[in-house]
Motif scaffolding. Structure first.
Motif, PDB file in Angstrom:
ATOM      1  N   UNK A  44       0.836  -1.206   0.000  1.00 29.82           N
ATOM      2  CA  UNK A  44       0.000   0.000   0.000  1.00 29.82           C
ATOM      3  C   UNK A  44       0.869   1.253   0.000  1.00 29.82           C
ATOM      4  N   UNK A  45       1.902   1.251   0.827  1.00 32.87           N
ATOM      5  CA  UNK A  45       2.778   2.416   0.939  1.00 32.87           C
ATOM      6  C   UNK A  45       3.592   2.605  -0.333  1.00 32.87           C
ATOM      7  N   UNK A 130       0.519   9.842   3.782  1.00 36.05           N
ATOM      8  CA  UNK A 130       0.530  10.144   2.356  1.00 36.05           C
ATOM      9  C   UNK A 130      -0.481   9.269   1.619  1.00 36.05           C
ATOM     10  N   UNK A 131      -0.545   7.993   1.981  1.00 30.39           N
ATOM     11  CA  UNK A 131      -1.486   7.076   1.353  1.00 30.39           C
ATOM     12  C   UNK A 131      -2.925   7.556   1.519  1.00 30.39           C
ATOM     13  N   UNK A 132      -3.281   7.944   2.726  1.00 34.07           N
ATOM     14  CA  UNK A 132      -4.654   8.385   3.001  1.00 34.07           C
ATOM     15  C   UNK A 132      -4.973   9.650   2.220  1.00 34.07           C
ATOM     16  N   UNK A 179      -5.237  24.521  17.621  1.00 33.50           N
ATOM     17  CA  UNK A 179      -3.918  24.181  18.161  1.00 33.50           C
ATOM     18  C   UNK A 179      -3.556  22.733  17.853  1.00 33.50           C
ATOM     19  N   UNK A 180      -4.523  21.834  17.929  1.00 31.56           N
ATOM     20  CA  UNK A 180      -4.246  20.427  17.626  1.00 31.56           C
ATOM     21  C   UNK A 180      -3.723  20.282  16.198  1.00 31.56           C
ATOM     22  N   UNK A 181      -4.371  20.961  15.254  1.00 32.90           N
ATOM     23  CA  UNK A 181      -3.914  20.902  13.862  1.00 32.90           C
ATOM     24  C   UNK A 181      -2.509  21.474  13.718  1.00 32.90           C
ATOM     25  N   UNK A 182      -2.272  22.599  14.380  1.00 32.61           N
ATOM     26  CA  UNK A 182      -0.969  23.252  14.277  1.00 32.61           C
ATOM     27  C   UNK A 182       0.128  22.383  14.883  1.00 32.61           C
ATOM     28  N   UNK A 183      -0.180  21.661  15.947  1.00 34.84           N
ATOM     29  CA  UNK A 183       0.805  20.803  16.613  1.00 34.84           C
ATOM     30  C   UNK A 183       1.161  19.594  15.753  1.00 34.84           C
ATOM     31  N   UNK A 184       0.157  18.974  15.146  1.00 31.37           N
ATOM     32  CA  UNK A 184       0.402  17.762  14.367  1.00 31.37           C
ATOM     33  C   UNK A 184       0.930  18.044  12.957  1.00 31.37           C
ATOM     34  N   UNK A 185       0.624  19.202  12.403  1.00 30.45           N
ATOM     35  CA  UNK A 185       0.948  19.471  10.996  1.00 30.45           C
ATOM     36  C   UNK A 185       2.427  19.334  10.655  1.00 30.45           C
ATOM     37  N   UNK A 186       3.365  19.863  11.462  1.00 27.21           N
ATOM     38  CA  UNK A 186       4.777  19.706  11.096  1.00 27.21           C
ATOM     39  C   UNK A 186       5.227  18.246  11.030  1.00 27.21           C
ATOM     40  N   UNK A 187       4.689  17.401  11.891  1.00 32.32           N
ATOM     41  CA  UNK A 187       5.071  15.991  11.858  1.00 32.32           C
ATOM     42  C   UNK A 187       4.497  15.316  10.615  1.00 32.32           C
ATOM     43  N   UNK A 188       3.266  15.656  10.267  1.00 37.19           N
ATOM     44  CA  UNK A 188       2.687  15.120   9.033  1.00 37.19           C
ATOM     45  C   UNK A 188       3.494  15.588   7.825  1.00 37.19           C
ATOM     46  N   UNK A 189       3.915  16.856   7.853  1.00 34.14           N
ATOM     47  CA  UNK A 189       4.722  17.385   6.747  1.00 34.14           C
ATOM     48  C   UNK A 189       6.009  16.595   6.592  1.00 34.14           C
ATOM     49  N   UNK A 190       6.668  16.285   7.715  1.00 34.19           N
ATOM     50  CA  UNK A 190       7.922  15.539   7.659  1.00 34.19           C
ATOM     51  C   UNK A 190       7.690  14.138   7.094  1.00 34.19           C
ATOM     52  N   UNK A 191       6.623  13.471   7.530  1.00 37.16           N
ATOM     53  CA  UNK A 191       6.313  12.137   7.018  1.00 37.16           C
ATOM     54  C   UNK A 191       6.057  12.177   5.513  1.00 37.16           C
ATOM     55  N   UNK A 192       5.243  13.122   5.070  1.00 41.72           N
ATOM     56  CA  UNK A 192       4.902  13.214   3.651  1.00 41.72           C
ATOM     57  C   UNK A 192       6.130  13.593   2.822  1.00 41.72           C
ATOM     58  N   UNK A 194       9.276  12.952   3.418  1.00 37.58           N
ATOM     59  CA  UNK A 194      10.222  11.842   3.327  1.00 37.58           C
ATOM     60  C   UNK A 194       9.716  10.737   2.418  1.00 37.58           C
ATOM     61  N   UNK A 195       8.414  10.699   2.141  1.00 32.90           N
ATOM     62  CA  UNK A 195       7.858   9.684   1.245  1.00 32.90           C
ATOM     63  C   UNK A 195       7.474  10.266  -0.110  1.00 32.90           C
ATOM     64  N   UNK A 196       7.812  11.528  -0.359  1.00 36.66           N
ATOM     65  CA  UNK A 196       7.422  12.142  -1.625  1.00 36.66           C
ATOM     66  C   UNK A 196       8.564  12.858  -2.335  1.00 36.66           C
TER      67      UNK A 196
END
Length: 240
Positions: A44-45, A130-132, A179-192, A194-196
């Motif tokens: 899938x990944x 990224x998959x989702x 705040x929840x979105x702002x806190x999680x967004x940088x980590x999601x950015x890093x994951x995406x 590194x896979x893109x």
């Protein structure tokens, strides 16, 4: 290692074998669902949900397609098992840990985020966000399932931490949902990223440095500080 990760490891550790070992065939059969789930996650990944074929999953797991159908009746069922077996137990462990946690809100933010990175960023699960994002439009039911089983629970964990911090006076008042979105967004950015983009751009971020930078900015922004409040008020008055 985060305390909730230790809880996860202990709860998912395989049972100790008795003196009379089960036959190899029996052990192999019991392991097949997990092997199929691991093979599905990898494909899938790598290829995306739409491009992954059940034949390929079976081949990677070393079984026939007929054997795969003994455990999973569709590719959608395989995807749901990836989520249920890989992500949901980690969320449950984090919920259990947070319910008993008595430390500072600042430390709990750090432990949740660093622990989540270790779980996702250093494993094949790093490709799930990224998959989702890529497949949500074509497979809305799977995106909804992921949202309900993973995103909603992850947000609830961070919401609890922020509410505690504000109630105790550790964190300044803020819009918690944003705040929840702002806190999680940088980590999601890093994951995406590194896979893109890493292969095309030729450079990468060192995860430890990236996370520490994020933590420094985040904690300094969250912590209650009269000087920060005064500066923010002055700036607001100036704009007015």
């Amino acid at each position: 290692m985060a305390s909730w990760q230790k809880t996860l490891q202990e709860s998912s550790a395989p049972p100790v074998a008795s003196g009379d070992s089960a036959p190899v065939r029996r052990r192999r059969k019991a392991a097949r669902p997990s092997e199929l789930v691991a093979a599905a996650l990898g494909l899938f990944v790598e290829r995306g949900f739409a491009a992954t074929r059940l034949d390929d999953v079976a081949a990677r797991a070393g079984v026939s397609k007929g054997t795969l159908y003994l455990y999973f009746d569709s590719k959608e069922a395989l995807f749901k098992s990836v989520v249920e077996e890989s992500l949901v137990p980690a969320l449950a462990a984090a919920e259990q840990w947070l319910a008993q946690y008595e430390g500072s809100a600042t430390d709990s933010v750090r432990e949740l985020l660093v622990g989540w990175w270790v779980l996702l960023g250093e494993t094949p699960l790093a490709g799930m966000p990224k998959l989702i994002i890529a497949e949500a439009g074509n497979f809305p039911e799977l995106a909804k399932f992921y949202h309900e089983r993973v995103i909603v629970r992850g947000r609830a964990l961070m919401r609890t931490v922020l509410e505690r911090g504000i109630a105790r006076g550790e964190f300044r008042p803020l819009d918690i949902e944003i705040a929840i979105d702002v806190i999680f967004s940088p980590i999601l950015m890093l994951l995406i990223w590194r896979h893109s983009m890493v292969g095309m751009c030729g450079y990468d971020y060192a995860p430890a440095t990236y996370l520490e930078t994020h933590m420094n900015l985040l904690i300094n922004g969250l912590c209650a500080d009269s000087r920060t409040g005064t500066a923010g008020a002055s700036a607001a008055e100036g704009r007015a």
